[in-house]
Design an enzyme around this catalytic site. Structure first.
Site, PDB file in Angstrom:
ATOM      1  N   LYS A  35      -3.584   1.255   9.096  1.00 20.51           N
ATOM      2  CA  LYS A  35      -3.573  -0.226   8.438  1.00 20.51           C
ATOM      3  C   LYS A  35      -2.289  -0.413   8.056  1.00 20.51           C
ATOM      4  O   LYS A  35      -1.000  -0.152   7.969  1.00 20.51           O
ATOM      5  CB  LYS A  35      -4.121   1.226   6.441  1.00 20.51           C
ATOM      6  CG  LYS A  35      -5.286   2.159   6.701  1.00 20.51           C
ATOM      7  CD  LYS A  35      -6.222   2.093   5.183  1.00 20.51           C
ATOM      8  CE  LYS A  35      -6.646   3.043   5.215  1.00 20.51           C
ATOM      9  NZ  LYS A  35      -6.930   3.627   3.194  1.00 20.51           N
ATOM     10  N   GLU A  73      -2.987   7.362   7.693  1.00 22.95           N
ATOM     11  CA  GLU A  73      -3.773   7.951   6.838  1.00 22.95           C
ATOM     12  C   GLU A  73      -4.761   8.784   7.796  1.00 22.95           C
ATOM     13  O   GLU A  73      -5.454   8.591   8.122  1.00 22.95           O
ATOM     14  CB  GLU A  73      -4.521   6.599   6.054  1.00 22.95           C
ATOM     15  CG  GLU A  73      -3.949   6.718   4.946  1.00 22.95           C
ATOM     16  CD  GLU A  73      -4.514   5.756   2.952  1.00 22.95           C
ATOM     17  OE1 GLU A  73      -3.730   5.933   2.454  1.00 22.95           O
ATOM     18  OE2 GLU A  73      -5.870   5.749   3.703  1.00 22.95           O
ATOM     19  N   LYS A  74      -5.510  10.076   7.016  1.00 24.91           N
ATOM     20  CA  LYS A  74      -6.374  10.571   7.449  1.00 24.91           C
ATOM     21  C   LYS A  74      -7.311  10.601   6.988  1.00 24.91           C
ATOM     22  O   LYS A  74      -8.347  10.084   6.330  1.00 24.91           O
ATOM     23  CB  LYS A  74      -6.490  12.254   6.259  1.00 24.91           C
ATOM     24  CG  LYS A  74      -7.695  13.196   7.225  1.00 24.91           C
ATOM     25  CD  LYS A  74      -7.733  13.620   8.591  1.00 24.91           C
ATOM     26  CE  LYS A  74      -8.590  14.839   8.511  1.00 24.91           C
ATOM     27  NZ  LYS A  74      -8.602  15.553   9.939  1.00 24.91           N
ATOM     28  N   VAL A  82     -14.888  -8.769  -8.479  1.00 24.43           N
ATOM     29  CA  VAL A  82     -16.176  -9.090  -8.333  1.00 24.43           C
ATOM     30  C   VAL A  82     -17.380  -8.512  -9.554  1.00 24.43           C
ATOM     31  O   VAL A  82     -17.842  -9.604  -9.822  1.00 24.43           O
ATOM     32  CB  VAL A  82     -16.392  -9.222  -7.217  1.00 24.43           C
ATOM     33  CG1 VAL A  82     -18.256  -9.715  -7.248  1.00 24.43           C
ATOM     34  CG2 VAL A  82     -15.350 -10.367  -6.192  1.00 24.43           C
ATOM     35  N   ARG A 119     -24.710  -8.660  -4.033  1.00 22.97           N
ATOM     36  CA  ARG A 119     -24.161 -10.118  -4.590  1.00 22.97           C
ATOM     37  C   ARG A 119     -24.453 -11.282  -3.685  1.00 22.97           C
ATOM     38  O   ARG A 119     -24.927 -10.251  -2.385  1.00 22.97           O
ATOM     39  CB  ARG A 119     -22.307  -9.908  -3.780  1.00 22.97           C
ATOM     40  CG  ARG A 119     -21.744  -8.594  -4.586  1.00 22.97           C
ATOM     41  CD  ARG A 119     -20.161  -8.443  -3.475  1.00 22.97           C
ATOM     42  NE  ARG A 119     -19.653  -7.498  -4.147  1.00 22.97           N
ATOM     43  CZ  ARG A 119     -17.989  -7.792  -4.519  1.00 22.97           C
ATOM     44  NH1 ARG A 119     -17.415  -8.869  -3.363  1.00 22.97           N
ATOM     45  NH2 ARG A 119     -17.484  -6.728  -4.470  1.00 22.97           N
ATOM     46  N   LYS A 136       0.776  -1.521   0.140  1.00 25.06           N
ATOM     47  CA  LYS A 136       0.357  -0.056  -0.320  1.00 25.06           C
ATOM     48  C   LYS A 136       0.846   1.239  -0.088  1.00 25.06           C
ATOM     49  O   LYS A 136       0.543   2.199  -0.827  1.00 25.06           O
ATOM     50  CB  LYS A 136      -1.288   0.151   1.254  1.00 25.06           C
ATOM     51  CG  LYS A 136      -1.788  -1.009   1.218  1.00 25.06           C
ATOM     52  CD  LYS A 136      -2.961  -1.226  -0.261  1.00 25.06           C
ATOM     53  CE  LYS A 136      -3.862  -2.704   0.157  1.00 25.06           C
ATOM     54  NZ  LYS A 136      -3.811  -3.558   0.027  1.00 25.06           N
ATOM     55  N   ARG A 153      -6.296  -6.828 -10.736  1.00 24.12           N
ATOM     56  CA  ARG A 153      -6.923  -8.228 -11.210  1.00 24.12           C
ATOM     57  C   ARG A 153      -8.288  -7.665 -12.344  1.00 24.12           C
ATOM     58  O   ARG A 153      -8.854  -6.932 -11.465  1.00 24.12           O
ATOM     59  CB  ARG A 153      -7.200  -9.717 -10.045  1.00 24.12           C
ATOM     60  CG  ARG A 153      -8.087  -8.391  -9.206  1.00 24.12           C
ATOM     61  CD  ARG A 153      -7.929 -10.131  -8.159  1.00 24.12           C
ATOM     62  NE  ARG A 153      -8.724  -8.969  -6.119  1.00 24.12           N
ATOM     63  CZ  ARG A 153      -9.591  -8.569  -6.336  1.00 24.12           C
ATOM     64  NH1 ARG A 153     -10.680  -8.706  -6.917  1.00 24.12           N
ATOM     65  NH2 ARG A 153      -9.664  -7.297  -5.822  1.00 24.12           N
TER      66      ARG A 153
END
Length: 448
Positions: free
Chosen positions: A158, A200-201, A294, A337, A116, A291
């Site tokens: 994160k 991150e904010k 979905v 989904r 990331k 990739r």
């Protein structure tokens, strides 16, 4: 063009890839665990190879077994679908080292976007707007406190190798930062074997907007507009639509051009998705998925393209079959989904399906690999189908979705279909007024 493709996946995405191959005159090889010997993708493929017992680590994630299946069947290429090994750079390298084509981006690009911090730094240099945050990994709690004070609370911690909401913790005030930092690191270590985290904010009420991009690997790329994936539970997408109810044509063109230019400049090959948080008219990059997604069918519906066939073309060395000028969106599409889960706690509900009836009619598509008598195994993801509708505008698409959901029959196991009936009755959903926190709030109110 390839004569034979091995599909390194299962379920509805394996069947989706099979169908694209058959329309192109390409033979298919299905791989399967012993738990999937009666699966639809196995029944439909031209050839099938059992690659191991039910646990994914011994079958769908077994690189030696997949390579052996290619060699046994003479498959020239592998399509990974999504999940499993689709974003595993080591797998891609091994595939290519064995003289087999990988239908997707290079190992280098998967590595670049898989971390990331590196991905964010790369995108910033390419002119893609990013969320304010740390310049790299934050190794200590003291450093985390310093960075958080600089960018301002609330902040989110994160995992650098994270995904699916794991290794992600919110600190609203300075009093929260120690627990958030330590918990995120512990979760990241357990889930990914890497405890690096960054800050991150935290945006209070953003939408989750993703831009579909496609590159030829030789410096040309296009975008296919955006998808709004803001309806999420525990950072997992539940319903997606395109175009977003809050993005106009001018904004779409602006951010789309930025994303297409970025992937063109790194010679990206195949399908990819650049994901943003969007708040108060501003986009903030969060990650790139290297990739097929979905939710790719909603893009296919409004642009009238087959993204899987385009992946295969580019992997075979052919040029893209469309240019940016050819890509003009039409109408509105929504995807639900459908999971084999029992409400309200979303507990997995494997078991035997007694009766299955797929909805139909104009503008209705059901991507699923289930059938009457099929036993859903307990070893894999609970997604059993995707219901996609397309209509001239959003109002008609919502009406079509309501009708299609009323036709869907999956008897024998619990599914999440009732959730979508409830959502369609909500004024906020009808008006397109929702953000990434809306669904969690809705579910909490329903339980109380």
């Amino acid at each position: 063009m390839f004569k034979k493709v091995l599909i390194a996946n299962r379920g509805e995405i394996a069947l989706r890839v099979h169908r694209a191959c058959k329309e192109m005159g390409i033979s298919t090889v299905a791989i399967h665990s012993t738990a999937d010997s009666n699966a639809m993708h196995v029944r439909m493929a031209d050839e099938s190879v059992c690659i191991g017992p039910p646990p994914a680590a011994q079958s769908y994630l077994s690189v030696p077994n997949i390579i052996a299946a290619c060699e046994i069947t003479g498959a020239e290429a592998i399509h990974p679908g999504y999940g499993f090994l689709s974003e595993n750079a080591n797998f891609v390298q091994i595939v290519q080292d064995h003289g087999i084509a990988f239908i997707g981006p290079t190992a280098e690009h998967i590595r670049l976007m898989g971390d990331k911090i590196t991905a964010k730094d790369t995108m910033r240099k390419l002119g893609v707007p990013c969320v304010p945050g740390s310049d790299g990994a934050v190794p200590t709690l003291d450093e985390a406190r310093k960075v958080a004070a600089e960018i301002g609370y609330p902040v989110i911690v994160k995992a650098t190798a994270g995904g699916g909401g794991r290794g992600m913790k919110l600190a609203r005030t300075e009093a929260d930062i120690e627990a958030a930092f330590q918990t995120a690191r512990a979760e990241a270590k357990a889930a990914f074997g890497n405890d690096e985290v960054y800050l991150e904010k935290y945006l209070d009420a953003p939408r989750h907007i993703e831009i579909q991009v496609f590159g030829d690997g030789r410096g040309k790329a296009v975008h296919l507009g955006e998808r709004d994936c803001s309806l999420q539970r525990r950072h997992q997408k539940v319903l997606e639509e395109a175009p977003s109810p809050v993005i106009d044509a001018k904004t779409r063109a602006r951010i789309g051009e930025i994303c297409a230019d970025a992937v063109a400049r790194i010679d990206y090959a195949g399908a990819g998705t650049i994901e943003f948080l969007y708040e108060k008219g501003e986009f903030y990059f969060i990650e790139m998925n290297t990739r097929l997604q979905v939710e790719h069918p909603v893009t296919e519906a409004i642009y009238d393209v087959d993204l899987v066939q385009e992946q295969i073309r580019v992997a075979a060395g052919l040029p893209m079959s469309f240019t940016q000028r050819d890509l003009v969106p039409s109408g509105h599409a929504i995807e639900c989904r459908i999971n084999a889960e029992s409400l309200p706690d979303f507990r997995p509900s494997p078991g035997r399906i007694n009766t299955y009836y797929a909805p139909g009619g104009l503008g209705v598509r059901m991507d699923s690999a289930i059938y009457g008598g099929y036993a859903i195994p307990p070893y894999y993801d609970s997604l059993i189908g995707k219901l996609i509708v397309h209509a001239r505008n959003r109002e008609l698409a919502l009406a079509r979705l309501r009708r299609a959901l009323s036709e869907l029959v999956v008897d024998g196991v619990a599914t999440t279909t009732p959730l979508f009936h409830a959502l369609l009755d909500e004024p906020d959903i009808q008006a397109g007024r929702y953000d990434i926190h809306w669904l969690e709030g809705f579910l909490a109110r329903e339980e109380s």
